[in-house]
Structures are given as C-alpha cells and as structure tokens.
Design an enzyme around this catalytic site. Sequence first.
Site, PDB file in Angstrom:
ATOM      1  N   HIS A 162      23.800-111.188  16.258  1.00  0.00           N
ATOM      2  CA  HIS A 162      25.061-111.775  16.536  1.00  0.00           C
ATOM      3  C   HIS A 162      25.002-113.295  17.131  1.00  0.00           C
ATOM      4  O   HIS A 162      25.862-113.909  16.955  1.00  0.00           O
ATOM      5  CB  HIS A 162      25.890-110.757  17.811  1.00  0.00           C
ATOM      6  CG  HIS A 162      27.186-111.391  18.420  1.00  0.00           C
ATOM      7  ND1 HIS A 162      27.441-112.093  19.370  1.00  0.00           N
ATOM      8  CD2 HIS A 162      28.381-111.446  17.701  1.00  0.00           C
ATOM      9  CE1 HIS A 162      28.641-112.400  19.501  1.00  0.00           C
ATOM     10  NE2 HIS A 162      29.227-111.852  18.284  1.00  0.00           N
ATOM     11  N   SER A 219      32.395-108.840  14.384  1.00  0.00           N
ATOM     12  CA  SER A 219      31.051-109.380  14.007  1.00  0.00           C
ATOM     13  C   SER A 219      30.186-108.046  14.037  1.00  0.00           C
ATOM     14  O   SER A 219      29.296-108.045  13.325  1.00  0.00           O
ATOM     15  CB  SER A 219      31.032-110.424  15.182  1.00  0.00           C
ATOM     16  OG  SER A 219      31.755-111.528  14.957  1.00  0.00           O
ATOM     17  N   ARG A 278      22.878-107.791  18.929  1.00  0.00           N
ATOM     18  CA  ARG A 278      23.180-108.757  19.754  1.00  0.00           C
ATOM     19  C   ARG A 278      22.401-110.131  19.406  1.00  0.00           C
ATOM     20  O   ARG A 278      23.100-111.100  19.395  1.00  0.00           O
ATOM     21  CB  ARG A 278      23.311-108.485  21.267  1.00  0.00           C
ATOM     22  CG  ARG A 278      23.965-109.604  22.085  1.00  0.00           C
ATOM     23  CD  ARG A 278      24.495-109.045  23.483  1.00  0.00           C
ATOM     24  NE  ARG A 278      25.769-108.317  23.336  1.00  0.00           N
ATOM     25  CZ  ARG A 278      26.916-108.551  22.952  1.00  0.00           C
ATOM     26  NH1 ARG A 278      27.242-110.222  22.827  1.00  0.00           N
ATOM     27  NH2 ARG A 278      27.795-107.981  22.734  1.00  0.00           N
TER      28      ARG A 278
END
Lengths: 210, 210
Positions: A41, A15, A38
């Site tokens: 994500h 990812s 992040r």
Amino acid sequence: MKIEHILPADIERRSMEIIEEELGEICLPPMEKDVIKRVIHTSADFEYARTLRFSDAAVERGLAALRQGCTIVTDTNMACTGISQAALDKLGCRKVCFMADADVAAEAKAKGTTRAAACMDKACRLEGPVIIAVGNAPTALIRLHELMEQGKIRPELVIAVPVGFVNVVYAKELIMAGRAPYIAAKGRKGGSNIAAAICNALLYKLTRDA
Amino acid sequence: MKIEHILPADIERRSMEIIEEELGEICLPPMEKDVIKRVIHTSADFEYARTLRFSDAAVERGLAALRQGCTIVTDTNMACTGISQAALDKLGCRKVCFMADADVAAEAKAKGTTRAAACMDKACRLEGPVIIAVGNAPTALIRLHELMEQGKIRPELVIAVPVGFVNVVYAKELIMAGRAPYIAAKGRKGGSNIAAAICNALLYKLTRDA
C-alpha cells in the site's frame, strides 16, 4: 483514464481490496499478510510479497512489545515521523530517533563511524522493551548486530529494511542469520517509508481491529 | 556475502557509481539524470529510470524557484521531514506541510474532502514562489489542478509522485496534461520518500556543486 468517485474514508479500504485481488492466490499467513499488504500500500511495489521475510512469530513478538508499551527506535527522522502518533498514544508506546542528537554526532565523529551506528549504541541505554526499525542505514544494522552479540541490547523485534547499494544486502543477511526476531526486506529495497509502514501495520492490528 | 569496507563519507558516492553503472547506456539529459539517480538511490528501484517524466525545462524551473528562496509545500509531514533543512537554509528557502493544521482538518470536514486537498487551498494563500511536492495524496493533485485552472495558484514546479491504487494514475496524468512545469512518476509508484528525494536532488544541485 477516468476518476473513480469514492469517499475519502473509503480510499484505504478500496486500495487494500485492489492489493488483495492482485496478490491473487499467493498463500500468506494472515498475521504476515497484513504487514505485506500495508508495505505494498505504501510502495505500490508487489515485489515485497516475495522479499519480505519474517522470523518465526515475528509479528506476534512485535505485537507483544507494543502491548507492553515499548519504545520504537528508528534510524531516520523521516521513518519516525511516519509512525502513527495516535496509535502509539493509545498503547502507551513511544517513538524516538537519535539521528539529530549532538552526542550521537560527537560519538560518530570520535569513532569514525556513522551517526546511524552511534544511534544503536544510544539505544542500549533505553529502559523497557524496544523495537528497532532501520529503513536507511545498513551501518545501523551492522552495529546493532555487534551490540546484540555482546549482550548489550535485546530488541523484541528488529525491522531490517534499509535501502541501497553498499552493504545493504549484507547487513540484512546478518540480521536474518541472527537470533533476534526480525522482519526484513531481502535484497536492496526498503526505506524509511517501508520501516514506518511495518510499524503502522503492527500498531493498527492492535488499535483498529479492537 | 562479504562486507565492503568503506568510509561513511564515501557511501553515497559509491552508491551513485553503482547506480550509474547499472543504468548503463540509457541516454538521459544530465539535469534530469541527477534527479533520476537520487530517486533510485532512495528506492533501489530502477523502474524510475523509465517512469519519471519531466516537462520541458522542469528541472531548470525548480532550480530558479529555489534560487529565489521559494517555499516547498508537501502533502505529508514525512516528505517534509525528508527535505534537507541545511540545504534550504543555505538558499533561504523553507518547507511547509499543512496536514496537521486544525484549520485544514476543519475545512476538509466541512467540504467532505481530504485534508490533503484542503492543504492545496491553504497553499494558495502563500506569498512568493512555490514548489508543490505531492508524494501521497492524489486528491491533493486533483484539487491543485482545479486551483491552477481557476488561476488561484501558479506553482513554479509540481512534483507529482503520489503512490497508490485509487485515482493515483489519473491524478498524475491530469498534471502531465496541464500547463504547469512538472516532475511526475508515471504509474502507481511514488511516495513521500520519492517526493523528498526529488526536492533534495534539486537542492543539492545548488548547494553541493557550488
């Protein structure tokens, strides 16, 4: 549309590679880039590459607080739940949310304010270094700003990512114009998941890169 | 940028008015519109007006399950935390997340799968009507699809809103092509907050409109 065969342990790495590819040539400092990645994500929303704002050395200030075993205060139980307990344990840190506390509800009612704002008053009574992570309530940020101006609390870092339509943009601009180190999501977007993701990005820098 | 003076109790109502205004003339059925508006309320992301997909009478199926006192199974503790306990209590419903369970971790390890997938196997052993709400792990949806095909579980509603980059779009398309009633977020976006918001939108229809 076909399935991509991948081991469970490799999903996050893959990812992050995809995010890295799609971010392309955007030039971001490495400390901040890990936080931005992040957040993307956790949201699949690349808009955060433009809207996440960091005061000078905000990430470093957050990491220093975590190394000192700080307390992370959130404005929702959902954000609190999302912060990695395993990583906190490794660093001797803790997370708290006062939203469900009876004294907070009573104080909010008495003052005609929100419980989230009353949580910030309660946070002033904590010992040791504090990171404040707000993913929901602009009223928490507005009250936090007042308390900081009055010298009643001095967070090591303010994570200012409430989401919404009423006073959210205003509250974040207040924090971004203030003196405390901040990581903020400019505009309406944010959320408990974003607040937790930013905390985890900082925690993982200290617990996974070692 | 100025502050909008508003009573705490009126913030949500005002937010929904703004969302309604900005949605403009988009023609949405009222049952689905309330769900879409709550998802936008939780994310400030109007893209969901286009990407949230509902199978025929999905909302009605979800409401019927809640009226029967169903169990909502989530794939993250964060989503579980975000679902209104007060509303569940009024309806005699409950919420569960098996992600932290030792037997789930052991089964995932033994089978080389994710804990989220193993949670779906555990959900097959629940009694009574079930809503499955997945906000994080596509592997949970893929396993759920297998279990439904094998006749091992028949959820009243599948809330299919995982977020991410690896097999997320694939897993949602699998559910949308299946026979179970669904509410899904087409594309990469979604999240624990979105899963909780959809559950709360359904719960509030039964507990607030009364």
